[in-house]
Design a protein around this motif. Structure first.
Motif, mmCIF file in Angstrom:
data_model
loop_
_atom_site.group_PDB
_atom_site.id
_atom_site.type_symbol
_atom_site.label_atom_id
_atom_site.label_comp_id
_atom_site.label_asym_id
_atom_site.label_seq_id
_atom_site.Cartn_x
_atom_site.Cartn_y
_atom_site.Cartn_z
ATOM 1 N N GLY A 54 0.802 -1.212 0.000
ATOM 2 C CA GLY A 54 0.000 0.000 0.000
ATOM 3 C C GLY A 54 0.835 1.264 0.000
ATOM 4 O O GLY A 54 2.069 1.220 0.084
ATOM 5 N N GLN B 214 2.604 1.267 3.243
ATOM 6 C CA GLN B 214 3.358 0.033 3.470
ATOM 7 C C GLN B 214 3.108 -0.620 4.828
ATOM 8 O O GLN B 214 3.992 -0.698 5.684
ATOM 9 C CB GLN B 214 4.851 0.308 3.284
ATOM 10 C CG GLN B 214 5.243 0.619 1.852
ATOM 11 C CD GLN B 214 5.172 -0.599 0.937
ATOM 12 O OE1 GLN B 214 6.048 -1.442 0.956
ATOM 13 N NE2 GLN B 214 4.120 -0.675 0.140
ATOM 14 N N PHE B 215 1.899 -1.149 4.995
ATOM 15 C CA PHE B 215 1.572 -1.892 6.212
ATOM 16 C C PHE B 215 1.839 -3.375 6.010
ATOM 17 O O PHE B 215 1.468 -3.953 4.982
ATOM 18 C CB PHE B 215 0.103 -1.687 6.588
ATOM 19 C CG PHE B 215 -0.160 -0.401 7.306
ATOM 20 C CD1 PHE B 215 0.073 -0.293 8.666
ATOM 21 C CD2 PHE B 215 -0.624 0.707 6.624
ATOM 22 C CE1 PHE B 215 -0.155 0.897 9.344
ATOM 23 C CE2 PHE B 215 -0.861 1.911 7.285
ATOM 24 C CZ PHE B 215 -0.620 1.997 8.649
ATOM 25 N N GLY C 292 -1.483 -4.307 9.690
ATOM 26 C CA GLY C 292 -2.673 -3.835 8.994
ATOM 27 C C GLY C 292 -3.943 -4.447 9.548
ATOM 28 O O GLY C 292 -4.943 -3.753 9.766
ATOM 29 N N LEU D 55 -7.087 -3.126 8.487
ATOM 30 C CA LEU D 55 -6.776 -3.245 7.067
ATOM 31 C C LEU D 55 -6.606 -4.705 6.696
ATOM 32 O O LEU D 55 -6.193 -5.525 7.510
ATOM 33 C CB LEU D 55 -5.485 -2.485 6.741
ATOM 34 C CG LEU D 55 -5.436 -0.996 7.068
ATOM 35 C CD1 LEU D 55 -4.066 -0.430 6.726
ATOM 36 C CD2 LEU D 55 -6.521 -0.244 6.315
ATOM 37 N N THR E 246 -7.486 -3.833 1.636
ATOM 38 C CA THR E 246 -7.656 -2.400 1.907
ATOM 39 C C THR E 246 -6.364 -1.704 2.318
ATOM 40 O O THR E 246 -6.361 -0.487 2.507
ATOM 41 C CB THR E 246 -8.727 -2.178 2.993
ATOM 42 O OG1 THR E 246 -8.369 -2.894 4.182
ATOM 43 C CG2 THR E 246 -10.086 -2.643 2.502
ATOM 44 N N ARG E 247 -5.270 -2.458 2.467
ATOM 45 C CA ARG E 247 -3.989 -1.783 2.667
ATOM 46 C C ARG E 247 -3.652 -0.909 1.467
ATOM 47 O O ARG E 247 -2.867 0.040 1.583
ATOM 48 C CB ARG E 247 -2.874 -2.803 2.888
ATOM 49 C CG ARG E 247 -2.928 -3.523 4.226
ATOM 50 C CD ARG E 247 -1.747 -4.466 4.377
ATOM 51 N NE ARG E 247 -1.775 -5.552 3.402
ATOM 52 C CZ ARG E 247 -0.752 -6.349 3.138
ATOM 53 N NH1 ARG E 247 0.410 -6.152 3.758
ATOM 54 N NH2 ARG E 247 -0.860 -7.327 2.253
ATOM 55 N N TYR E 248 -4.225 -1.229 0.304
ATOM 56 C CA TYR E 248 -3.970 -0.453 -0.907
ATOM 57 C C TYR E 248 -4.872 0.774 -1.011
ATOM 58 O O TYR E 248 -4.702 1.587 -1.922
ATOM 59 C CB TYR E 248 -4.171 -1.328 -2.150
ATOM 60 C CG TYR E 248 -3.204 -2.484 -2.236
ATOM 61 C CD1 TYR E 248 -1.883 -2.279 -2.613
ATOM 62 C CD2 TYR E 248 -3.605 -3.777 -1.934
ATOM 63 C CE1 TYR E 248 -0.992 -3.337 -2.684
ATOM 64 C CE2 TYR E 248 -2.713 -4.840 -2.007
ATOM 65 C CZ TYR E 248 -1.413 -4.614 -2.382
ATOM 66 O OH TYR E 248 -0.523 -5.658 -2.447
ATOM 67 N N SER F 276 -5.649 3.506 4.591
ATOM 68 C CA SER F 276 -4.281 3.392 5.083
ATOM 69 C C SER F 276 -3.860 4.644 5.849
ATOM 70 O O SER F 276 -3.123 4.550 6.840
ATOM 71 C CB SER F 276 -3.321 3.132 3.926
ATOM 72 O OG SER F 276 -3.314 4.206 3.008
#
Length: 515
Positions: A225, A228-229, A234, A239, A248-250, A255
């Motif tokens: 993402g 960056q998780f 996340g 996330l 959903t990290r993206y 985020s």
């Protein structure tokens, strides 16, 4: 939460009351009014004391300090309201209290005594400090900063200066690209930081270092993402897979919300050491928490503390601070961030399309790089090559929506874009039968393919295959294009996970979602 904006609102409120309630002569006041005014003055004194005590707690990383300071400010607001209702109640003393409190708050945030120096915030156009390097800014200073401002005492040690040098030389293009990408996502990401009193510059610094503002970035370690998780972190912050195949990290908005929560947690644990927050973000909060405890909360730049972190983290911390500083002070370094037209709008697809197709038909539209990255960042749930159904509303900008109506709904460019996206490289290979030598009636000898048999005629062509065996170099995208498949349907049918859709040589894929 930032205390400074709330105190400013209270001060403005007091100024309004001052303009509406002029003091009357003391002899014109009734005894009852005089007693009420005296009671209000006492309440203001008590509220001021509570506020100062709350500042001490905040400086000691006591979470209750924020709530107590807000309660004290609410008491002051009530006093001002009641003062405005009493004939002859002057606000001069009350305004003086506010002035003292504002100065106390700024001084506490900067870590200086009340009578020591100037507490003015640095303006964007202010000249850079020269000579001796300033001391480190505290987290409280950054929490009190409004939007695009740092306090005067921002850390500018040689490590940060080296980071600035790197951003301005071999990483200049990355920095400018990060800024352009961020402008399109700013309305989605910055509110989460502003709600929690975190400086927007810090968000930009993390974004630039982590992903250059590309929401589909993914590290070898599995961080994903724009911010960056890692999967576990996340998931703890809400996330991860949403049940429809999207991680959903993206998502830039989700985020940013998670990052703001994470940094708030680090403030509660690590106090005012902003560098340790960033060290935790990069290297894990467990290590940062242990180092903070074992070394008594010493600065990240203390040699014993600094050497507890791996080289990657020791590089990461000053680079984020350097990017944040340049975000606020570009002109002093001869840096010009191009402005983009990021006014939001929606594109409602009038026919099925992919982001690839839209990128081609939209053209450059006055930009340097076109709109593929913008479309992907604003619509992270869609793969670039996947067909998106008609009627879908895509996040875009006003300019992009206008270009879509002009170039992508009909006409030669729209058809050209579709033709290019649908082109299959495999069809460029012409397959013929065995070549034979033939003597013509006039005696000439020519070479020509065998006459096609009935099995090779169009009527006898086999039906579309039901499976595909993955060959060396195959990707899911290439396979989907070859068989005209919907990539997501094909991936789901074969248990492949977004966004990489990894396939292995020899794997047999079920061709579902194909024409």
């Amino acid at each position: 939460m930032s205390l400074f904006p709330r105190a400013v609102r209270c001060l403005l409120f007091a100024v309004v009351i001052l303009g509406c309630s002029l003091a009357s002569p003391a002899h014109a006041q009734s005894r009852r009014a005089q007693a009420a005014i005296e009671a209000l003055n006492q309440r203001m004194v008590l509220a001021e004391t509570r506020y100062r005590e709350a500042l001490v707690k905040i400086g000691n990383a006591d979470p209750s300090g924020v709530d107590e300071s807000n309660a004290a400010l609410e008491d002051m607001e009530d006093v001002l309201v009641e003062c405005g209702r009493i004939r002859g109640c002057g606000t001069g003393d009350l305004l003086a209290s506010f002035k003292r409190l504002l100065k106390a708050q700024a001084d506490a945030a900067a870590g200086i005594a009340e009578d020591d120096g100037d507490d003015t915030l640095v303006d964007e156009g202010a000249s850079l400090p020269t000579g001796e390097v300033p001391q480190s800014a505290t987290a409280a200073s950054l929490l009190a900063a409004e939007d695009r401002r740092f306090l005067e005492l921002v850390q500018m040690n040689p490590a940060v200066q080296a980071g600035i040098r790197r951003w301005l030389t071999d990483m200049r293009v990355s920095l400018i690209t990060s800024h352009e990408n961020y402008q399109y996502m700013q309305r989605m990401m910055s509110p989460a930081f502003k709600r929690r009193g975190l400086p927007e510059a810090l968000l930009f610094g993390i974004l630039a270092k982590e992903s250059n503002g590309r929401v589909h970035s993914r590290s070898r370690a599995g961080a994903a993402g724009p911010l960056q998780f890692m999967p576990a972190t996340g998931q703890r912050l809400g996330l991860g897979p949403d049940g429809r195949g999207f991680d959903t990290r993206y998502d830039p908005r989700a985020s940013a919300d998670a990052a703001a929560v994470y940094l708030g947690e680090r403030y509660a644990e690590l106090g005012n050491n902003i560098e340790l927050w960033l060290a935790a973000y990069n290297g894990g909060e467990g290590r940062a928490r242990r180092v903070h405890r074992e070394f008594g909360g010493r600065s990240f730049w203390d040699p014993d503390v600094y050497n507890e972190f791996p080289p990657e983290t020791r590089d990461y911390v000053p680079m984020v601070i350097a990017a944040a500083w340049l975000y606020l002070h570009p002109k002093e370094y001869g840096l010009s961030f191009p402005r983009v037209d990021a006014r939001p709008a929606a594109i409602e697809l009038q026919r099925p399309a992919s982001i690839y197709e839209l990128t081609i038909c939209l053209g450059n539209g006055g930009t340097r790089d076109g709109y593929m990255r913008v479309l992907r960042n604003l619509n992270p749930q869609y793969e670039a090559e996947s067909w998106i159904p008609a009627g879908t509303r895509l996040n875009a900008t006003v300019r992009m929506a206008s270009l879509y109506e002009r170039w992508c709904t009909r006409g030669a460019r729209a058809e050209l874009a579709r033709e290019l996206v649908n082109s299959d490289p495999d069809t460029a290979i012409v397959r013929v039968g065995n070549v034979e030598t033939v003597t013509l009636p006039d005696g000439r000898v020519v070479r020509q393919p065998d006459t096609p048999t009935a099995a090779a005629s169009p009527a006898a062509v086999p039906a579309q295959p039901q499976t595909h065996r993955v060959a060396r170099g195959d990707t899911l995208v290439a396979i989907a294009q070859r068989y005209q498949c919907d990539t997501k349907v094909l991936a789901a049918a074969n248990g492949l996970r977004a966004p990489r859709y990894l396939v292995r040589q020899g794997q047999r894929l079920k061709l579902e979602g194909c024409r």
